[in-house]
Design an enzyme around this catalytic site. Structure first.
Site, PDB file in Angstrom:
ATOM      1  N   ARG A 191       0.864  -1.181   0.000  1.00  0.00           N
ATOM      2  CA  ARG A 191       0.000   0.000   0.000  1.00  0.00           C
ATOM      3  C   ARG A 191       0.900   1.231   0.000  1.00  0.00           C
ATOM      4  NH1 ARG A 191      -2.060   3.546   3.959  1.00  0.00           N
ATOM      5  NH2 ARG A 191      -4.255   4.105   3.798  1.00  0.00           N
ATOM      6  N   ASP A 193       1.328   4.545   0.749  1.00  0.00           N
ATOM      7  CA  ASP A 193       0.656   5.549   1.560  1.00  0.00           C
ATOM      8  C   ASP A 193       1.050   6.953   1.105  1.00  0.00           C
ATOM      9  OD1 ASP A 193      -0.861   6.242   4.133  1.00  0.00           O
ATOM     10  OD2 ASP A 193       1.038   7.284   4.423  1.00  0.00           O
ATOM     11  N   GLU A 234      -2.611   4.637  -2.486  1.00  0.00           N
ATOM     12  CA  GLU A 234      -3.622   5.168  -1.551  1.00  0.00           C
ATOM     13  C   GLU A 234      -3.791   6.657  -1.792  1.00  0.00           C
ATOM     14  OE1 GLU A 234      -4.789   7.391   2.080  1.00  0.00           O
ATOM     15  OE2 GLU A 234      -2.743   7.293   1.288  1.00  0.00           O
ATOM     16  N   TYR A 337     -11.707  16.858   5.805  1.00  0.00           N
ATOM     17  CA  TYR A 337     -12.637  16.171   4.924  1.00  0.00           C
ATOM     18  C   TYR A 337     -12.956  14.763   5.411  1.00  0.00           C
ATOM     19  CZ  TYR A 337     -11.489  20.068   1.879  1.00  0.00           C
ATOM     20  OH  TYR A 337     -11.315  21.322   1.365  1.00  0.00           O
ATOM     21  N   GLN A 338     -12.706  14.492   6.677  1.00  0.00           N
ATOM     22  CA  GLN A 338     -13.055  13.196   7.246  1.00  0.00           C
ATOM     23  C   GLN A 338     -13.864  13.380   8.526  1.00  0.00           C
ATOM     24  OE1 GLN A 338      -9.502  10.827   7.729  1.00  0.00           O
ATOM     25  NE2 GLN A 338      -9.313  10.440   5.546  1.00  0.00           N
TER      26      GLN A 338
END
Length: 480
Positions: A191, A193, A234, A337-338
């Site tokens: 992944r 990141d 990601e 934005y989370q």
């Protein structure tokens, strides 16, 4: 082992029990064949961000175990590890060597020098404003060398996470050696990141800079392929970027599904969900929850601005113990934005709605990823949140072995285990197969999955207004 089309558990090494040995035993004892892969969140020695500020990738943090424990997991499950291609800890040997030896350090080019990046008399305020950044100031940090001089390095994220210069040979050599090491220790999927931040270029916003980002990705993919590993880049941003990555034949994340599904369950309307499922690529990993918050930016233009506001407001209204302040600077929130909440609590700790959400995920295109708190239908951990004042910790509960044994007995968790066991074992979910999505009325969605050979067909009929579902495989009803 190669990536399998089976549900991937996302977990920290010390969250399903105390360490990697406990994790293996709990998976064996309680999860059966509901789990086929494991995304082992960063388990290296780290100085911040719950593992995402690695000191190096050479060893497993001794608190979790050792490489033999990791390989043991890899003997049974396909594994994903994180590689922070954008940054490394300022406590790393590379940073300390640079700090001590300055221009004589073998690692002086490993880090992206802020002062040398800019032409004379820049950056201007307009330059700084243009940068796609995670802070309300220029993304830089001072480094004071042993000789007494001071310079500045790029620092996109937390104070411990110093940016790497991916244009330099020493950095690419570091990337190559790290990938080889991870792959040799059981990593099947890497992944990448924060990869969209890795390329910085003058007069751009320094985020997903094309075409340079493709050159970097392709180089890293070739490295990984040489060691038998694949990449999962990601990125949290507009879905069109995910589609671009998919067009280059990479696995991508479906980070839009969480908010689309919440909106659908809150409103009982299926139109947006149906449209999104029809658009989504098959070569992807789906999510409803991760170690971060529930992404809002990811659904821009999939939901209208009004629908996004509605879903966000409903989350705070019907969610269990969800407050706006948990997603603000007061609780060290990095990303405006989370929204910080477990997915179960975002649905008001409602077993029926939560199961429907997972049923949608199981039938969506791609391979499901289920976060460990989500697999156990976990509630918001307010105690951990308040003790740490870290917003994302609301969704990072530490489960003891005893707790896990209790939680898996809950009917909703038993249903989830049966659902994902079915999903893992049914040929209908073939990634080379087909998906059809129908909406008989405003509240009902029918999702049909069929394998490439058209010999196995699975159908999920979900009524969001009534909160009911029916699942069949080749006409036989499945009960979860």
């Amino acid at each position: 082992m190669p990536i399998q089309n089976k549900t991937m558990l996302i977990t920290y090494s010390d969250s399903l029990g105390n360490n990697l040995k406990d994790l293996y035993e709990n998976l064996e004892k309680h999860f059966g064949d509901a789990v086929g892969g494991v995304h082992l969140l960063p388990f290296f020695p780290s100085t911040g961000d719950r593992g995402f500020a690695p000191v190096d990738y050479d060893q497993v943090d001794p608190a979790f175990g050792d490489w033999e424990d990791v390989k043991r997991l890899g003997d049974k499950y396909y594994l994903m590890f994180d590689f922070m291609i954008n940054h490394i800890s300022r406590q790393s040997k590379y940073y300390k060597d640079y700090q001590e030896k300055h221009d004589q350090s073998a690692y002086k080019d490993l880090f992206l020098n802020w002062d040398k990046f800019w032409p004379e008399n820049r950056p201007t305020q307009a330059d700084v404003d243009l940068i796609y950044k995670r802070k309300d100031r220029a993304p830089k940090q001072a480094i004071t060398f042993a000789d007494g001089t001071t310079e500045h390095l790029w620092n996109t994220f937390g104070e411990e996470q110093i940016d790497l210069d991916v244009t330099k040979e020493v950095t690419m050599d570091f990337i190559r050696k790290t990938i080889e090491h991870l792959a040799s220790n059981g990593c099947d999927l890497i992944r990448l990141d924060a990869f969209a931040y890795a390329v910085k270029k003058l007069d751009t916003n320094d985020f997903f800079v094309e075409p340079d980002i493709w050159d970097l990705l392709d180089k890293v993919r070739d490295m990984a392929a040489g060691y038998g590993a694949e990449l999962l880049p990601e990125i949290h941003e507009h879905y069109s970027i995910q589609f671009k990555i998919a067009d280059h034949d990479y696995y991508v994340y479906d980070f839009a599904l969480p908010m689309v599904t919440l909106y659908s369950l809150y409103s009982s309307k299926v139109d947006r969900l149906a449209k999104w499922l029809k658009m989504s690529p098959m070569k992807q990993f789906t999510t409803l929850d991760t170690h971060d918050g529930i992404g809002v930016v990811d659904v821009k233009d999939i939901l209208t601005d009004e629908e996004i506001d509605y879903a966000s407001n409903e989350l705070y209204k019907v969610g269990a113990n969800v407050k706006r302040k948990y997603s603000t600077a007061e609780y060290n929130n990095l990303d405006i934005y989370q929204i910080n909440s477990t997915y179960y609590s975002a649905l008001g700790d409602d077993d029926r709605k939560y199961f429907l959400a997972r049923l949608i995920q199981a039938f969506a295109p791609g391979i499901p990823q289920v976060y460990y708190v989500g697999f156990l239908a976990g509630k918001n951990d307010l105690e951990l949140l308040e003790n740490t004042k870290e917003g994302r910790n609301i969704n990072r509960h530490y489960y003891s072995n005893e707790e896990i044994a209790q939680e898996v007995e809950r009917p909703v968790v038993q249903s989830l285990l049966k659902l994902f066991s079915f999903r893992n074992n049914s040929q209908a979910f073939d990634l080379e197969g087909s998906i059809e999505v129908e909406t008989p009325d405003d509240h009902t969605i029918v999702i049909t999955r069929q394998n490439k050979d058209q010999t196995v067909t699975a159908v999920a009929r979900i009524d969001l207004a009534e909160g009911t579902y029916q699942v069949t495989e080749n006409g036989q009803e499945m009960v979860f």
